[in-house]
Structures are given as structure tokens and as C-alpha cells.
Design an enzyme around this catalytic site. Structure first.
Site, PDB file in Angstrom:
ATOM      1  N   ALA A   9      37.743  51.278  24.014  1.00  0.00           N
ATOM      2  CA  ALA A   9      36.530  51.370  23.502  1.00  0.00           C
ATOM      3  C   ALA A   9      36.628  49.336  23.474  1.00  0.00           C
ATOM      4  O   ALA A   9      35.404  48.603  23.471  1.00  0.00           O
ATOM      5  CB  ALA A   9      37.552  50.609  21.333  1.00  0.00           C
ATOM      6  N   GLY A  10      37.350  48.986  24.599  1.00  0.00           N
ATOM      7  CA  GLY A  10      37.378  47.837  25.063  1.00  0.00           C
ATOM      8  C   GLY A  10      35.821  47.141  25.652  1.00  0.00           C
ATOM      9  O   GLY A  10      35.118  48.425  26.121  1.00  0.00           O
ATOM     10  N   MET A  12      35.437  46.784  28.790  1.00  0.00           N
ATOM     11  CA  MET A  12      35.013  47.769  30.113  1.00  0.00           C
ATOM     12  C   MET A  12      35.426  49.567  29.733  1.00  0.00           C
ATOM     13  O   MET A  12      34.790  50.135  30.322  1.00  0.00           O
ATOM     14  CB  MET A  12      35.883  47.596  31.042  1.00  0.00           C
ATOM     15  CG  MET A  12      36.176  46.332  31.864  1.00  0.00           C
ATOM     16  SD  MET A  12      34.431  46.211  33.599  1.00  0.00           S
ATOM     17  CE  MET A  12      34.841  47.361  33.477  1.00  0.00           C
ATOM     18  N   ARG A  34      44.953  52.438  21.351  1.00  0.00           N
ATOM     19  CA  ARG A  34      45.441  52.181  21.088  1.00  0.00           C
ATOM     20  C   ARG A  34      45.635  52.977  19.359  1.00  0.00           C
ATOM     21  O   ARG A  34      44.739  52.835  18.831  1.00  0.00           O
ATOM     22  CB  ARG A  34      45.968  50.846  20.419  1.00  0.00           C
ATOM     23  CG  ARG A  34      46.045  50.065  21.431  1.00  0.00           C
ATOM     24  CD  ARG A  34      45.845  48.440  20.829  1.00  0.00           C
ATOM     25  NE  ARG A  34      45.544  47.490  21.664  1.00  0.00           N
ATOM     26  CZ  ARG A  34      46.430  46.747  22.533  1.00  0.00           C
ATOM     27  NH1 ARG A  34      47.694  47.195  22.476  1.00  0.00           N
ATOM     28  NH2 ARG A  34      46.241  45.464  22.604  1.00  0.00           N
ATOM     29  N   GLY A  97      42.416  48.612  37.102  1.00  0.00           N
ATOM     30  CA  GLY A  97      42.067  47.352  36.926  1.00  0.00           C
ATOM     31  C   GLY A  97      42.678  46.230  35.992  1.00  0.00           C
ATOM     32  O   GLY A  97      42.063  44.651  36.189  1.00  0.00           O
ATOM     33  N   GLY A 122      42.619  43.621  41.601  1.00  0.00           N
ATOM     34  CA  GLY A 122      41.714  42.314  40.259  1.00  0.00           C
ATOM     35  C   GLY A 122      40.102  42.547  40.545  1.00  0.00           C
ATOM     36  O   GLY A 122      39.849  41.690  39.329  1.00  0.00           O
ATOM     37  N   ASN A 123      39.535  43.025  40.870  1.00  0.00           N
ATOM     38  CA  ASN A 123      38.357  42.872  41.261  1.00  0.00           C
ATOM     39  C   ASN A 123      37.453  44.306  41.391  1.00  0.00           C
ATOM     40  O   ASN A 123      38.347  44.587  42.903  1.00  0.00           O
ATOM     41  CB  ASN A 123      37.811  41.979  41.265  1.00  0.00           C
ATOM     42  CG  ASN A 123      35.737  41.607  41.194  1.00  0.00           C
ATOM     43  OD1 ASN A 123      35.042  42.545  41.796  1.00  0.00           O
ATOM     44  ND2 ASN A 123      35.953  41.046  40.232  1.00  0.00           N
ATOM     45  N   MET A 124      37.087  45.341  41.850  1.00  0.00           N
ATOM     46  CA  MET A 124      36.829  46.691  41.515  1.00  0.00           C
ATOM     47  C   MET A 124      35.170  46.537  42.625  1.00  0.00           C
ATOM     48  O   MET A 124      34.736  47.251  42.906  1.00  0.00           O
ATOM     49  CB  MET A 124      36.655  47.592  40.501  1.00  0.00           C
ATOM     50  CG  MET A 124      38.365  47.863  39.801  1.00  0.00           C
ATOM     51  SD  MET A 124      39.177  49.185  40.718  1.00  0.00           S
ATOM     52  CE  MET A 124      40.234  48.989  39.888  1.00  0.00           C
ATOM     53  N   HIS A 155      35.807  32.212  33.372  1.00  0.00           N
ATOM     54  CA  HIS A 155      35.441  33.458  32.262  1.00  0.00           C
ATOM     55  C   HIS A 155      34.907  33.477  30.802  1.00  0.00           C
ATOM     56  O   HIS A 155      35.176  32.371  30.296  1.00  0.00           O
ATOM     57  CB  HIS A 155      36.072  34.700  32.695  1.00  0.00           C
ATOM     58  CG  HIS A 155      37.036  34.865  34.429  1.00  0.00           C
ATOM     59  ND1 HIS A 155      37.067  34.517  35.167  1.00  0.00           N
ATOM     60  CD2 HIS A 155      35.649  36.332  33.840  1.00  0.00           C
ATOM     61  CE1 HIS A 155      37.559  35.574  36.322  1.00  0.00           C
ATOM     62  NE2 HIS A 155      36.724  36.567  35.211  1.00  0.00           N
ATOM     63  N   LYS A 159      39.200  35.936  27.760  1.00  0.00           N
ATOM     64  CA  LYS A 159      40.302  36.097  28.414  1.00  0.00           C
ATOM     65  C   LYS A 159      41.818  35.776  27.894  1.00  0.00           C
ATOM     66  O   LYS A 159      41.537  34.708  27.475  1.00  0.00           O
ATOM     67  CB  LYS A 159      39.310  35.847  29.380  1.00  0.00           C
ATOM     68  CG  LYS A 159      40.400  36.853  31.181  1.00  0.00           C
ATOM     69  CD  LYS A 159      39.245  36.061  31.955  1.00  0.00           C
ATOM     70  CE  LYS A 159      40.432  37.024  33.606  1.00  0.00           C
ATOM     71  NZ  LYS A 159      41.269  38.156  33.324  1.00  0.00           N
TER      72      LYS A 159
END
Ligand code: NAD
Length: 268
Positions: A9-10, A12, A34, A97, A122-124, A155, A159
């Protein structure tokens, strides 16, 4: 390839579900959130705006990982540590990630990578990983005596960790180019009467606000000139496409701990 999205649900998680739908050769196998999340039981496709997929969101990762081939994980450090153990037991690919992880968390990921194929970055995105290579070259070419390195990032206001995983990735690339240890040579905060800048250190500055997906600049500041290398993320799908590519790549690899540089063929 049957993929599980954890943290479905986030920001990303939803982007990952949409990208899986658009990518040939991969399929959403399960979606995890969760315990207590209001999205449990809802259809993952509808939640992500990808249309009905017949995959209800579950809070049971054990059941979700059964018969899966990979897990895409942009959640929280505690969540990723838990999923690393389960993915290792299931001997499946784990793409991580999540940022803001501690050294103790990293040790747990490395332990899991003895059994699972773990790709963590840390970054894809392709762009940031290429930028890391360029930063390493620039840091090597421009002598520390005359050139100061500062990493600036911005950001969105939600965050929770700072500096960003990407800022640290870029700082690490600069430290590699300079052949120094980032841990002892970084300046993460400046406040008050700090004194003059110490030569050879790598500075970080963090901005937070609005809906910014990710802005990063590495500034190499010399006497009378600046070199700035930067990246702008305009859409979260760049990270999701990278994560799906990492899962497909890792499917045929041996158990181990890999980065996006390995996936993209940029490691040397
Ligand atoms: P978000 O808060 O929108 O989403 C995180 C989701 O994970 C939430 O829905 C939360 O409920 C869920 N979650 C957390 N712990 C869980 C657990 N134990 N079990 C199940 N679900 C759990 O955050 P976001 O913006 O999507 O970012 C998530 C993470 O990914 C952050 O660490 C962020 O910095 C990182 N990130 C990394 C990249 C990259 O390319 N590596 C890109 C973007 C974001």
C-alpha cells in the site's frame, strides 16, 4: 516470474504493482502489508490503480512467499530484516530498496545472502547508478587538496530517514574515488560555529518538503570553479522498473549479495 510485493500500500508498493502489470515475464503472486493495515483483504490491483487482479492484500508473508520466486521490498528496516529471513528460508530472490538500515541490519542481509539471492541498493534507477560511476571518476580525477565534495539532496516531506540512501550511495562513490573511508570522513550536519571546512571530507546537506520524488547533486567545489553532477527523479516508476529488472536478473544467479551495479553491468 512470480513476484511478491511487500509494503503493497506504500508509495513504492503501489508503483511496483503497476510496473509488474506492464512488464512481460513477471506476475504479481501476492501482496503483503502490515498487520492491522486498513488495506488487508482489498484487491492489490485496485489499490494500486491497476484494475482488479484477484490478489487480496495479506498480512501473512509466510503464506505469500509460498511458491513465489521473488520479493520486492520497499518497506522499513525492521520489515526488510524480517523478510530477508523468510526469503532466505524460501530460497527466493529478495530485492531490497528500503533505506535507513543500520549496520546490524546490513549484517543480517549479508547472512541471508548465504542462502538467497539478495539485490540491495539505495537507488534502483539506471540514471543514479550511472551517476555514481561518474562521481567516482570525478572524485578520483580532482585532487582532494583543492576540491571539496558536497552532496545535496531534496525529498518529499514524508521521508523518514536522512541523508537519503541515494545521497549515501553517491557519497560512497566519491569516497571510493578518493580511496577514503566515508564513515570517518563524512560531515552529516553543520550547525553553529563549525570552524573552517576540513579538507578531504565529504559533506551532506538535506532538504525536505512538498512532493519531491528525489533530487540529488554532487558538487565538486574548486578554487574559482564548480563541477556539479546531478540527477532528478521525475517518476517513482524508475525505481520500480529497476527493482523488477533486478529480480529477473537475480533469478539465474548464485546465492549472494548484489547491488544494482551488478544488475546493470556497471560494476568493475
Ligand atoms: P511508504 O511509507 O509510502 O511505504 C512503505 C510501506 O511499507 C507502508 O505501506 C508500510 O505499511 C509498509 N510496511 C512497513 N513495514 C512493513 C512490514 N513489516 N510488513 C509489511 N508492510 C510494511 O514509503 P515509500 O516512499 O514507498 O518508501 C519505502 C522505502 O523505500 C523507504 O525506505 C524509502 O527510502 C525507500 N525507497 C528506496 C528507493 C530505491 O530506489 N532504493 C526508491 C524510493 C524509496
Amino acid at each position: 516470474m512470480k513476484l511478491v510485493v511487500v509494503g503493497a500500500a506504500g508509495r513504492m508498493g503501489q508503483t511496483l504493482i503497476r510496473v509488474i502489470q506492464e512488464t512481460p515475464g513477471v506476475k504479481l503472486h501476492a501482496a503483503v502489508e502490515r498487520e492491522g493495515s486498513p488495506f488487508i483483504g482489498k484487491d492489490a490491483g485496485e489499490l494500486a490503480g491497476a484494475g482488479f487482479l484477484g490478489v487480496p492484500v495479506t498480512s501473512d508473508p509466510l503464506e505469500a512467499f509460498l511458491h513465489a520466486e521473488g520479493v520486492l521490498d520497499f518497506t522499513s528496516p525492521a520489515g526488510s530484516v524480517e523478510f530477508a529471513g523468510l526469503a532466505a528460508q524460501a530460497r527466493i530472490v529478495h530485492v531490497i530498496g528500503t533505506t535507513g538500515c543500520t549496520e546490524a541490519d546490513e549484517e543480517k542481509f549479508a547472512a541471508a545472502a548465504r542462502h538467497a539471492r539478495v539485490v540491495k541498493s539505495g537507488n534502483m534507477s539506471l540514471g543514479v547508478n550511472l551517476l555514481g560511476v561518474l562521481v567516482e571518476q570525478a572524485a578520483k580525477a580532482l585532487p582532494a587538496a583543492g576540491w571539496d565534495i558536497e552532496v545535496l539532496e531534496m525529498h518529499h516531506k514524508h521521508k523518514v530517514d536522512a541523508p537519503s540512501g541515494t545521497a549515501l550511495l553517491l557519497g560512497q562513490a566519491a569516497a571510493k574515488g578518493r580511496d577514503i573511508d566515508l564513515k570517518t570522513q563524512s560531515v552529516r550536519v553543520r550547525d553553529g560555529h563549525t570552524g573552517a571546512r576540513e579538507a578531504g571530507t565529504i559533506g551532506f546537506a538535506t532538504l525536505r518538503g512538498g512532493s519531491v520524488i528525489g533530487e540529488h547533486s554532487v558538487i565538486l567545489a574548486g578554487e574559482g570553479e564548480l563541477v556539479t553532477l546531478s540527477h532528478s527523479a521525475l517518476d517513482r516508476s524508475i525505481f520500480a522498473r529497476g527493482a523488477v529488472a533486478a529480480a529477473i536478473w537475480a533469478r539465474t544467479e548464485k546465492p549472494g549479495f548484489y547491488s544494482m551495479l551488478d544488475v546493470l553491468g556497471l560494476s568493475h
